[in-house]
Design an enzyme around this catalytic site. Sequence first.
Site, short mmCIF file in Angstrom:
data_model
loop_
_atom_site.label_atom_id
_atom_site.label_comp_id
_atom_site.label_asym_id
_atom_site.label_seq_id
_atom_site.Cartn_x
_atom_site.Cartn_y
_atom_site.Cartn_z
N ASP A 1 -7.02 -2.31 4.26
CA ASP A 1 -5.68 -1.80 4.61
C ASP A 1 -5.46 -1.77 6.12
O ASP A 1 -4.79 -0.86 6.64
CB ASP A 1 -5.46 -0.40 4.03
CG ASP A 1 -5.55 -0.37 2.52
OD1 ASP A 1 -5.20 -1.38 1.89
OD2 ASP A 1 -5.98 0.66 1.96
N SER B 1 3.92 0.54 2.59
CA SER B 1 3.82 -0.50 3.63
C SER B 1 3.41 -1.82 3.00
O SER B 1 2.58 -1.84 2.08
CB SER B 1 2.76 -0.12 4.68
OG SER B 1 2.96 1.17 5.19
N HIS C 1 0.85 -1.19 0.00
CA HIS C 1 0.00 0.00 0.00
C HIS C 1 0.89 1.25 0.00
O HIS C 1 1.87 1.31 0.75
CB HIS C 1 -0.90 0.00 1.24
CG HIS C 1 -1.84 1.16 1.29
ND1 HIS C 1 -2.95 1.25 0.47
CD2 HIS C 1 -1.84 2.29 2.05
CE1 HIS C 1 -3.59 2.38 0.73
NE2 HIS C 1 -2.94 3.02 1.68
#
Length: 313
Positions: free
Chosen positions: A146, A137, A110
Amino acid sequence: MNRARVGVLISGRGSNMAALLYASRLPDCPYDIVLVASNDPEAAGLTLATAEGVPTFAHAHKGMKRVEFDALIDEQLRAADVEFVALAGYMRLLSPEFIDKWAGRIVNIHPSLLPRYKGLDTHARALDAGDRAVGCSVHVVTAELDDGPVLRQIEVAVLPGDTAETLAARVLIAEHQLYPRALADYVMRDSTPEAKLARVREIALALPGAEETTSHGMPCFRVQGGKMFCYFTHDHHGDGIIAIIVKTSGPDEQAQLIDQDPDVYYRPAYFGPSGWVGVRLDTPDTDWDHVANRIELSWKLVAPRKLLGIRDF
């Protein structure tokens, strides 16, 4: 080294897929890319994967319910014997059913320093907030967007005059460095001797009266200061093996086990004559239920009656 089999899901150019793929060509990489799948038959990354000899699958998701499409992807992953799933620019929310089936085995990259800026438009949001640094990340995928545990991150500085586009281009370079390393660490997390010992320790110490000690230079488990029932061995005497050594009823059972499954069982040096048997933990697919059963059977052979009464066999 037995490499983990990874399936990559993409929706577009597949640049992170390419980073994972080329990293997998290194001799010390612990994974192979065995399938690239997409919800867009026109995704550019499919062309690259095909050129590099990686099997691909593509099917348009339009007109299909999310759970139906995910079941189709799941079928392809399982047909390819995939063990881990890596999302690389996959622009589809996964159904809870799919995530449950692959729980703990899906990772995603992400473009933000999670938990900041989940979802889309991460770079524009960071610039609007006046952030001096952004980043990317790699995290474990869970049902919430997420939100899974973060495995690794890289920070990227914001330069004067940066736009969302210039920032995205520089973060993408960091993504290509981060993802292969994070994936390699993740697929190996249960393969290290330390991880295997932790699993054995959890099983052994759950038995009544069990305690841990050290003997013959190995971690081992005994019953209340008395008899041993399990040893953990890692490259003992330079044999290169990760295993447990547990009691059997005697040499006959030991020989029978080895004869039935010589890839798992072996006659351990110095212990063998008394009927102890080695159970390898470094095979491609360790059956931990079977390992737990052998540890418990070994415990049963040495446990006093008062402890046997506690355990429900």
